[in-house]
Write a protein that holds these residues in place. Structure first.
Motif, PDB file in Angstrom:
ATOM      1  N   GLU A 183       0.915  -1.287  -0.162  1.00  0.00           N
ATOM      2  CA  GLU A 183       0.064  -0.103  -0.153  1.00  0.00           C
ATOM      3  C   GLU A 183       0.916   1.226   0.048  1.00  0.00           C
ATOM      4  O   GLU A 183       0.626   2.211  -0.784  1.00  0.00           O
ATOM      5  CB  GLU A 183      -1.086   0.023   1.402  1.00  0.00           C
ATOM      6  N   GLU A 184       1.948   1.144   0.711  1.00  0.00           N
ATOM      7  CA  GLU A 184       2.892   2.289   0.760  1.00  0.00           C
ATOM      8  C   GLU A 184       3.563   2.421  -0.722  1.00  0.00           C
ATOM      9  O   GLU A 184       3.837   3.621  -0.869  1.00  0.00           O
ATOM     10  CB  GLU A 184       3.912   2.209   1.810  1.00  0.00           C
TER      11      GLU A 184
ATOM     12  N   ASP B 275       2.537   1.716  -3.605  1.00  0.00           N
ATOM     13  CA  ASP B 275       1.568   1.961  -4.526  1.00  0.00           C
ATOM     14  C   ASP B 275       1.152   3.678  -4.285  1.00  0.00           C
ATOM     15  O   ASP B 275       1.177   4.404  -5.191  1.00  0.00           O
ATOM     16  CB  ASP B 275       0.169   1.383  -4.426  1.00  0.00           C
ATOM     17  N   TYR B 276       1.145   3.989  -3.060  1.00  0.00           N
ATOM     18  CA  TYR B 276       0.969   5.241  -2.871  1.00  0.00           C
ATOM     19  C   TYR B 276       2.097   6.332  -3.417  1.00  0.00           C
ATOM     20  O   TYR B 276       1.858   7.283  -3.854  1.00  0.00           O
ATOM     21  CB  TYR B 276       0.617   5.560  -1.273  1.00  0.00           C
TER      22      TYR B 276
ATOM     23  N   ARG C 274       2.222   6.722  -6.984  1.00  0.00           N
ATOM     24  CA  ARG C 274       1.087   7.387  -7.455  1.00  0.00           C
ATOM     25  C   ARG C 274       1.350   9.063  -7.332  1.00  0.00           C
ATOM     26  O   ARG C 274       1.463   9.656  -8.125  1.00  0.00           O
ATOM     27  CB  ARG C 274      -0.315   7.129  -6.942  1.00  0.00           C
ATOM     28  N   LEU C 275       1.985   9.268  -5.993  1.00  0.00           N
ATOM     29  CA  LEU C 275       2.434  10.524  -5.754  1.00  0.00           C
ATOM     30  C   LEU C 275       3.603  10.799  -6.438  1.00  0.00           C
ATOM     31  O   LEU C 275       3.518  12.128  -6.914  1.00  0.00           O
ATOM     32  CB  LEU C 275       2.819  10.622  -4.225  1.00  0.00           C
TER      33      LEU C 275
ATOM     34  N   GLU D 204      -4.665  13.685  -3.639  1.00  0.00           N
ATOM     35  CA  GLU D 204      -5.660  12.837  -2.720  1.00  0.00           C
ATOM     36  C   GLU D 204      -5.809  13.442  -1.323  1.00  0.00           C
ATOM     37  O   GLU D 204      -5.675  12.741  -0.415  1.00  0.00           O
ATOM     38  CB  GLU D 204      -4.959  11.268  -2.587  1.00  0.00           C
TER      39      GLU D 204
ATOM     40  N   SER E  13       8.213   9.811  -0.507  1.00  0.00           N
ATOM     41  CA  SER E  13       7.850   8.749  -1.346  1.00  0.00           C
ATOM     42  C   SER E  13       8.970   8.023  -2.321  1.00  0.00           C
ATOM     43  O   SER E  13       8.939   6.952  -2.666  1.00  0.00           O
ATOM     44  CB  SER E  13       6.685   9.413  -2.353  1.00  0.00           C
TER      45      SER E  13
ATOM     46  N   ARG F  91       7.662   8.540   9.334  1.00  0.00           N
ATOM     47  CA  ARG F  91       6.258   8.642   8.651  1.00  0.00           C
ATOM     48  C   ARG F  91       5.348   9.280   9.494  1.00  0.00           C
ATOM     49  O   ARG F  91       5.283   9.570  10.853  1.00  0.00           O
ATOM     50  CB  ARG F  91       5.505   7.445   8.441  1.00  0.00           C
TER      51      ARG F  91
END
Lengths: 284, 284, 284
Positions: B236-237, B239-240, B243-244, B262, B274, C161
């Motif tokens: 998930e991290e 993928d985020y 995208r970012l 987002e 990221s 984070r």
């Protein structure tokens, strides 16, 4: 063990004479915040008599005098008056550097000759600069035996606000106790001003003890017993410590240095903490 | 990536030989807390053989030896024995100043000649003084490649108590990771002694990773896999982050340096984080 | 009172000209993160015109320019361009030492002659080293009037984070505000990037104000009003402060320095905080 630091105003000898019944480990006659400006000079002049009042009433614990802040016009006169009395400690509020304590050191070394013991100093870490300088203050101030973290004054100085959980002073409270304990000093935790909220006091004291504090400022007589309970090992803690030490000693005899004890992996640090609990229990 | 620091007692070669199956990123043969006082000299004498046992068993990750604390009578002998072995690192517990590591530096510079690589040092920030001196220790100790924050020893030293949420060591834990990361060192987070409470370990690791820690002390074999999961980016991290980075690059091409992505206002820092996630994912 | 620090990209004069309607206490034209690398030189060349645009639009609050980080190739050119403009402050991001500000000091002392007032510096404490050096930065940087704690950049630098409660940056955030306030500087709290989550912004601002911060970074226009509300005393706070001051003054007139006020034991610190609330209310 000094678990409670209880303050009464220096201009209230009627309260000071009641110190014995409040049973604090250290009772403090307060020339600073507790005494209004207009009363400070009179209270100072009467200090020896006020101290005698507490002594004659049969005080068992330590007796201290809190002087006014180092940059006040009262400071030197307060110190001279305090060290002329039969006291165990002088409390210097808002201490920001070791140098500020030098006038007190002078009286300890030159003004108290002939007595059985020298009074110690207790410093207030309660300004932002005092907290930032805490390591130097604790390491380098002669005769400093204890410090307290004063959250209310700290919050006033930094321009913040106090909350029930106290998160807003967490870093300052955590830094002050580290500075104190690294220097081998007794560390007193912040006051709880809500004098009728025993649960809050006990919760705040628990957090303080978890962090390494060994006692707490008390601003009402009822808080003294709460502080003593919070800063003494409970029977449950004593029993756990006894079991852990026994199990560890048995393991060591078999050449094992790390044991699985009641679900926790135990080696040196937990053994050391349990031994400290047993020592405190024995001393209490 | 060194996400796990797993310890086994130096007097238990039967455990050390199992290091490969525990798969820690760094496995440590422990002469300190894990080995009882009466066994330390024997364990030290047998150290080279113990190290060989781990090597012959086919260890893939780093292999280290933890010596006894600098002010112990074992320290110099432990260092000499450790650096004579085929190891990747020496762990110095309760490090309180760069000077305490100088004897280790001596062996690194003069005792390891002819080997392919020099071992690095891993320091334990786990006394109050060690945490207070953390910046100097991390900045000025030669060959220091990593440090760990030892909450149990810290709590024992400060005279506090450990709780599940760990708030009582928050300031120390926060200071230690800042000191480490500012100096470019790997930072290992505190141990969780409740060896059968996987949820607690994972929650504690999450907090540690949020703070900037990159790995964790493991005191039971089952904790190693938990540490590796906690200190690696999740899908998930990843993928985020992908995208970012894509959105940011598209915006930059249009002359825009701050984007609404987002629901968050994104500019340099989030882009940098990221990119770090993607780099870590690629390296894993 | 400077409660809001609102940023718009230097390459977006169309946004800068809208500064007056956003009503921030300090509006910042951002050459750093807000402006993409490829646009920085052009934005710098056009800076004087962009500044004029904001001034002509009738900006009431302070106007500042944020330059690129001190170790970037843009830094000196940015400073020269910024100080040639009619601005109130220059923001230096990721400040890590007083020395890094010396080029700005040069322009303040030698490049702004003949103007009515000298611009001040606002420093970003947003790298791990910057936070560790915060006390020295705040104490020793000439013309530094304010600092901000940049949690996003800090988290990127330490490799951590961000979470909603922000516990992971608690120690850094707490240390930065202490360093600022001890030096008498205005302290701006971290940004909230979730630009459509007003509740989160307000909660984060409340925590920041509790800690001693006096304002907040705003990354969206709607956050400015939230910041002003959060960093101004509420009517409830003003009423409480008025009652407390009245009660305390009445007690002092009777020779009493500590009072039981609405369930709290009140002396100097609470009086001082209440007086500060009334002063802020009067100034607002």
């Amino acid at each position: 063990m000094i678990r409670s630091l209880f303050f009464a105003p220096a201009n209230r000898p009627d309260l000071v004479v009641k110190f014995p019944r409040f049973s604090a480990d250290c009772s403090v006659i307060d020339l600073e915040d507790g005494t209004p400006s207009g009363e400070k000079a009179v209270a100072r002049t009467a200090l020896a008599k006020t101290v005698d009042g507490a002594r004659k009433a049969g005080l068992a614990g330590m007796l201290a005098v809190r002087v006014n802040v180092p940059d006040s016009p009262h400071y030197l006169a307060d110190l001279e008056a305090a060290f002329a009395c039969d006291i165990d400690a002088v409390v210097i509020p808002k201490l920001e550097s070791p140098a500020q304590a030098l006038a007190a050191v002078h009286w300890i070394e030159h003004g108290c000759k002939g007595r059985g013991r020298r009074p110690m100093l207790i410093g207030g870490l309660e300004s932002v600069r005092g907290v930032l300088n805490a390591v130097r203050i604790c390491d380098e101030t002669p005769y400093l035996g204890a410090v307290y973290f004063g959250a209310e004054d700290f919050a006033a100085d930094i321009g913040g606000r106090r909350t029930r959980d106290g998160d807003e002073v967490a870093t300052a409270r955590g830094w002050a106790v580290m500075a104190a304990r690294a220097a081998g000093l007794v560390a007193f935790d912040q006051a709880v001003l809500d004098i009728r909220d025993d649960a809050l006091f006990t919760e705040d004291a628990r957090r303080g003890r978890d962090m390494g504090y060994q006692g707490k400022i008390c601003v009402a007589p009822a808080q003294v017993a709460l502080a003593h309970a919070a800063f003494s090992p409970t029977q449950e803690e004593i029993d756990y410590a006894r079991r852990l030490v026994d199990a560890y000693e048995a393991a060591t005899a078999r050449g094992i240095g790390t044991i699985d004890f009641e679900g926790k992996m135990v080696d040196g640090p937990l053994l050391k903490r349990s031994q400290a609990v047993l020592a405190a229990a024995g001393a209490a």
